[in-house]
Design an enzyme around this catalytic site. Sequence first.
Site, PDB file in Angstrom:
ATOM      1  N   LYS A 113       5.344   2.365   6.886  1.00 52.95           N
ATOM      2  CA  LYS A 113       5.164   0.953   6.522  1.00 52.95           C
ATOM      3  C   LYS A 113       6.533   0.383   6.164  1.00 52.95           C
ATOM      4  CE  LYS A 113       1.595  -1.829   5.758  1.00 52.95           C
ATOM      5  NZ  LYS A 113       0.248  -1.632   6.322  1.00 52.95           N
TER       6      LYS A 113
HETATM    7  N1  GLU Z   1      -0.684  -3.521   9.391  1.00 51.26           N
HETATM    8  C1  GLU Z   1      -1.864  -2.967  10.003  1.00 51.26           C
HETATM    9  C2  GLU Z   1      -2.472  -1.904   9.118  1.00 51.26           C
HETATM   10  O1  GLU Z   1      -2.272  -1.870   7.937  1.00 51.26           O
HETATM   11  C3  GLU Z   1      -1.616  -2.523  11.427  1.00 51.26           C
HETATM   12  C4  GLU Z   1      -0.589  -1.440  11.583  1.00 51.26           C
HETATM   13  C5  GLU Z   1      -0.241  -1.144  13.039  1.00 51.26           C
HETATM   14  O2  GLU Z   1      -0.864  -1.703  13.926  1.00 51.26           O
HETATM   15  O3  GLU Z   1       0.670  -0.326  13.235  1.00 51.26           O
HETATM   16  O4  GLU Z   1      -3.249  -1.087   9.554  1.00 51.26           O
END
Ligand code: GLU
Length: 423
Positions: A113
């Site tokens: 993240k």
């Molecule tokens: N931000 C989204 C999540 O928390 C998508 C992450 C992604 O598609 O890599 O799952």
Amino acid sequence: METHVMQTLQSGALYRNTIENLEAAGNLINLNPNVLERLKVPRRALVVSVPVRMDDDRVQMFTGYRVQHNQTLGPFKGGIRFHPHVNLSEVAALSALMTFKNSLLNLPLGGAKGGIQVDPSTLSKTELESLTRRFTSEIGPFIGPDKDIPAPDVGTDSQTMAWMLDTYSMESGYAQTGVVTGKPIEIGGSRGRDSATGLGVVYTIEKALQSKNMMISDANIAIQGFGKVGMHAAIEAYALGARIVAVSDVTGGIYNERGINIADLVSYVKENRFVKNFPGTAAISNEDLLELNVDVLAPCALDGVITEKNCECIKAKIVAEGANGPTNSVANKYLHEKGVLVVPDILANGGGVVVSYFEWVQDIVWLFWKEDEVRNKLREIMYRSFDKVWQFSQEKNKDMRISAMAVSLQRLETAMKLRGQAW
Ligand code: GLU
């Protein structure tokens, strides 16, 4: 040893909660202690200073992060958040949740993240573009189509991804569309990515309702958040005949017990930006929305909204976590004991990363799928994942959160043993 970094990581409630859930699920399945130790901390955390020349010619510094939690199952994968509350502890917790989410959904991806501590609504488009480009450049050596693939999260969107793709490609000297997912369709994005998280939430709501012998067409739903997740959840649930009695955004919520016309609301929000004052509805606060007497409550905004402070007032039969981390451990326990079915974040909001995975695959083969194909494949994965977690929870008589974590850990443990990571 309590290092300074460990203290920083543990300073955030979401991190402490995530580790608590990890330990509880680990104990339940007798997880190899070495696997548990490794999963409690991220593999790598990058902190970058991002200088931006603002419109008034001043240089302003921002702090950005990319935390790579685990890559046992495949390249690191996870979103980029632009929000004033972003900090190392929060990003680390969210990166761990991505590892567990991707493992639970059976994707060949690890967890990561990123984020920048910024309120994007206070920046002009030029400033936002400079910020995104410089951030991408700073984390550039650590990301890549087979290393670490960012995606949108709170405060970012397909335009952010387009800038990231462009900066990364410029620096590599050739187009690398697979470096991010959630980008516009015109430059390698997938059909159905925009609505994927919301649609996934609705698929798990359908399943959760089924377990209570109810149908979505008879259900009352309240949704907190009307952004990338909440708006699409509302559109999809409304299309299936559900009554959406309340929705909200940062400025507050709207309520009509007979149901809100979501198609009209979407047009209204396009013009007015926010849901407030939508004709035929009464104003309701974000806090009161959570306490409505509905069949399903879908918190699709930020973390930490259902806690010991308000859990006794939650009246919904089902809580479907469109956001990451909306319910803390104390509230989760209380709701489970009261008979509320909480569909945890790593399951309920997994649709986004599932379609990110589809997008990444399409970029590798340069062959693009029809929207129906995307939706059908997404439905299959969401239903199957729900069933696996449900079955575990029934067999072990445990709540869905610990069950989802346990199912996820079982796969991770096998992979880590096979790779020789769990001596
Ligand atoms: N931000 C989204 C999540 O928390 C998508 C992450 C992604 O598609 O890599 O799952």
